[in-house]
Design a protein around this motif. Sequence first.
Motif, PDB file in Angstrom:
ATOM      1  N   ALA A   6     -65.748 -70.887 -33.965  1.00  0.00           N
ATOM      2  CA  ALA A   6     -64.447 -71.166 -33.376  1.00  0.00           C
ATOM      3  C   ALA A   6     -64.619 -72.117 -32.202  1.00  0.00           C
ATOM      4  N   THR A   7     -63.808 -73.156 -32.173  1.00  0.00           N
ATOM      5  CA  THR A   7     -63.914 -74.138 -31.093  1.00  0.00           C
ATOM      6  C   THR A   7     -62.546 -74.537 -30.583  1.00  0.00           C
ATOM      7  N   ASP A   8     -62.414 -74.657 -29.269  1.00  0.00           N
ATOM      8  CA  ASP A   8     -61.191 -75.177 -28.667  1.00  0.00           C
ATOM      9  C   ASP A   8     -61.415 -76.585 -28.116  1.00  0.00           C
ATOM     10  N   LEU A   9     -62.550 -77.187 -28.453  1.00  0.00           N
ATOM     11  CA  LEU A   9     -62.894 -78.558 -28.064  1.00  0.00           C
ATOM     12  C   LEU A   9     -63.146 -78.709 -26.571  1.00  0.00           C
ATOM     13  N   SER A  10     -63.371 -77.613 -25.867  1.00  0.00           N
ATOM     14  CA  SER A  10     -63.679 -77.672 -24.443  1.00  0.00           C
ATOM     15  C   SER A  10     -65.173 -77.884 -24.239  1.00  0.00           C
ATOM     16  N   ALA A  11     -65.564 -78.119 -22.977  1.00  0.00           N
ATOM     17  CA  ALA A  11     -66.982 -78.274 -22.661  1.00  0.00           C
ATOM     18  C   ALA A  11     -67.754 -76.994 -22.965  1.00  0.00           C
ATOM     19  N   ALA A  12     -67.129 -75.837 -22.711  1.00  0.00           N
ATOM     20  CA  ALA A  12     -67.791 -74.571 -23.000  1.00  0.00           C
ATOM     21  C   ALA A  12     -67.993 -74.387 -24.494  1.00  0.00           C
ATOM     22  N   SER A  13     -66.992 -74.762 -25.259  1.00  0.00           N
ATOM     23  CA  SER A  13     -67.092 -74.658 -26.712  1.00  0.00           C
ATOM     24  C   SER A  13     -68.165 -75.594 -27.244  1.00  0.00           C
ATOM     25  N   GLU A  14     -68.225 -76.789 -26.706  1.00  0.00           N
ATOM     26  CA  GLU A  14     -69.250 -77.756 -27.122  1.00  0.00           C
ATOM     27  C   GLU A  14     -70.650 -77.216 -26.851  1.00  0.00           C
ATOM     28  N   ALA A  15     -70.819 -76.575 -25.699  1.00  0.00           N
ATOM     29  CA  ALA A  15     -72.133 -76.023 -25.355  1.00  0.00           C
ATOM     30  C   ALA A  15     -72.565 -74.979 -26.372  1.00  0.00           C
ATOM     31  N   ALA A  16     -71.619 -74.153 -26.823  1.00  0.00           N
ATOM     32  CA  ALA A  16     -71.951 -73.082 -27.758  1.00  0.00           C
ATOM     33  C   ALA A  16     -72.262 -73.612 -29.147  1.00  0.00           C
ATOM     34  N   ILE A  17     -71.646 -74.726 -29.524  1.00  0.00           N
ATOM     35  CA  ILE A  17     -71.795 -75.246 -30.886  1.00  0.00           C
ATOM     36  C   ILE A  17     -72.967 -76.215 -31.016  1.00  0.00           C
ATOM     37  N   GLU A  18     -73.211 -77.030 -29.992  1.00  0.00           N
ATOM     38  CA  GLU A  18     -74.165 -78.122 -30.137  1.00  0.00           C
ATOM     39  C   GLU A  18     -75.561 -77.803 -29.600  1.00  0.00           C
ATOM     40  N   ASN A  19     -75.779 -76.595 -29.114  1.00  0.00           N
ATOM     41  CA  ASN A  19     -77.108 -76.244 -28.619  1.00  0.00           C
ATOM     42  C   ASN A  19     -78.059 -76.089 -29.802  1.00  0.00           C
ATOM     43  N   GLN A  20     -79.112 -76.904 -29.848  1.00  0.00           N
ATOM     44  CA  GLN A  20     -80.007 -76.931 -30.996  1.00  0.00           C
ATOM     45  C   GLN A  20     -80.746 -75.617 -31.188  1.00  0.00           C
ATOM     46  N   ILE A  21     -81.141 -74.975 -30.097  1.00  0.00           N
ATOM     47  CA  ILE A  21     -81.866 -73.706 -30.222  1.00  0.00           C
ATOM     48  C   ILE A  21     -80.941 -72.626 -30.764  1.00  0.00           C
ATOM     49  N   CYS A  22     -79.679 -72.620 -30.335  1.00  0.00           N
ATOM     50  CA  CYS A  22     -78.716 -71.670 -30.897  1.00  0.00           C
ATOM     51  C   CYS A  22     -78.565 -71.886 -32.400  1.00  0.00           C
ATOM     52  N   LEU A  23     -78.474 -73.149 -32.810  1.00  0.00           N
ATOM     53  CA  LEU A  23     -78.360 -73.444 -34.237  1.00  0.00           C
ATOM     54  C   LEU A  23     -79.603 -72.981 -34.993  1.00  0.00           C
ATOM     55  N   ASP A  24     -80.778 -73.188 -34.399  1.00  0.00           N
ATOM     56  CA  ASP A  24     -82.018 -72.721 -35.030  1.00  0.00           C
ATOM     57  C   ASP A  24     -82.004 -71.203 -35.203  1.00  0.00           C
ATOM     58  N   TYR A  64     -69.239 -82.818 -33.634  1.00  0.00           N
ATOM     59  CA  TYR A  64     -69.777 -81.495 -33.947  1.00  0.00           C
ATOM     60  C   TYR A  64     -70.344 -81.466 -35.360  1.00  0.00           C
ATOM     61  N   ARG A  65     -69.571 -82.012 -36.293  1.00  0.00           N
ATOM     62  CA  ARG A  65     -69.990 -81.986 -37.694  1.00  0.00           C
ATOM     63  C   ARG A  65     -71.314 -82.720 -37.875  1.00  0.00           C
ATOM     64  N   ARG A  66     -71.438 -83.880 -37.237  1.00  0.00           N
ATOM     65  CA  ARG A  66     -72.662 -84.669 -37.365  1.00  0.00           C
ATOM     66  C   ARG A  66     -73.858 -83.919 -36.793  1.00  0.00           C
ATOM     67  N   THR A  67     -73.682 -83.275 -35.631  1.00  0.00           N
ATOM     68  CA  THR A  67     -74.766 -82.504 -35.015  1.00  0.00           C
ATOM     69  C   THR A  67     -75.212 -81.360 -35.917  1.00  0.00           C
ATOM     70  N   ILE A  68     -74.262 -80.647 -36.486  1.00  0.00           N
ATOM     71  CA  ILE A  68     -74.580 -79.478 -37.303  1.00  0.00           C
ATOM     72  C   ILE A  68     -75.201 -79.890 -38.631  1.00  0.00           C
ATOM     73  N   GLU A  69     -74.702 -80.974 -39.222  1.00  0.00           N
ATOM     74  CA  GLU A  69     -75.306 -81.479 -40.462  1.00  0.00           C
ATOM     75  C   GLU A  69     -76.736 -81.948 -40.214  1.00  0.00           C
ATOM     76  N   ASP A  70     -76.964 -82.605 -39.077  1.00  0.00           N
ATOM     77  CA  ASP A  70     -78.315 -83.050 -38.744  1.00  0.00           C
ATOM     78  C   ASP A  70     -79.268 -81.867 -38.572  1.00  0.00           C
ATOM     79  N   ALA A  71     -78.712 -80.696 -38.222  1.00  0.00           N
ATOM     80  CA  ALA A  71     -79.536 -79.494 -38.070  1.00  0.00           C
ATOM     81  C   ALA A  71     -79.812 -78.824 -39.413  1.00  0.00           C
ATOM     82  N   GLY A  72     -79.237 -79.355 -40.487  1.00  0.00           N
ATOM     83  CA  GLY A  72     -79.550 -78.859 -41.823  1.00  0.00           C
ATOM     84  C   GLY A  72     -78.533 -77.915 -42.439  1.00  0.00           C
ATOM     85  N   PHE A  73     -77.353 -77.775 -41.828  1.00  0.00           N
ATOM     86  CA  PHE A  73     -76.333 -76.880 -42.353  1.00  0.00           C
ATOM     87  C   PHE A  73     -75.311 -77.633 -43.205  1.00  0.00           C
TER      88      PHE A  73
END
Length: 281
Positions: A6-24, A64-73
């Motif tokens: 879930a994202t509201d496009l805020s800076a906090a939301s971006e931090a939760a979605i785009e953190n590479q270690i979280c995605l890992d 966001y989509r590009r970051t997550i796809e680059d992480a392999g999802f």
Amino acid sequence: MKAICATDLSAASEAAIENQICLDCLERIGIEELHLVTVIPSNVHGGMPGIGFEERRERALSEYRRTIEDAGFDVGTHVVRGTPYRRINGIAEAEGASLTVVGSRGKSPLENRVIGSTARNLARTTVVPLLVNRVERGADDPDVVHERLFSRLLFATDFSENAERAFEAFSYLRHAVREATLVHVETPKDPGSEAGVDPHERLAERADQLENWNIETRTDVRQGDPADELLAAEAEYEPTTILVGSRGHSRLRRLLIGSVSEEIVSRATGNVFLVPPSRTA
């Protein structure tokens, strides 16, 4: 496994979605497909002066989509209008998601109220396990508080059916867990004590199971107010995430969580992984 982010496009939301270690960490527990969901509240319109919401939304979701796809999802996106927590729950159910992820730093932004109040509403009503990913407060460019989401888990149990359901989450979380702390808080009305069941023995049985999975485990039996003692345990052991089951009546439209779970979601310093009751119970 699928997850809803879930994202509201805020800076906090971006931090939760785009953190590479979280995605890992999500990948390690078996998540292969992520669905980005942004909900436009009914009282917000793209043509409102000074908002520029549609352009900002498209740009942010594309990044966001590009970051997550680059992480392999595999990635899906959903832009819907309505009440955020209701629409997020609806998409999670429709997509057959195994997990919903929402960032939270306790304060809601102006346009899309996913961070903060909606995180709490999701905790009350979620239809799938919910990860509340805590983000730094009071920072213009915030980061997540604990990016290694499942590295150190604090599991809170009252030995109820819902707590046992939460413990079952270790079956997939264990692939990212290094250490676990199992905590039970005794109260004057503790049914386990009334039945003559030793909580130390029950925790030891669960610890043995986790040790068999090579998870370093400790147990802790406390006395007092459950929410206060669990938060004190968080301060002492510094887990990255608290794992807790919610109470509720699965046949009701709203899955009302117990006061302890709600307090943990609201007051915990770090992340909270909330497992709701079975809907078929």
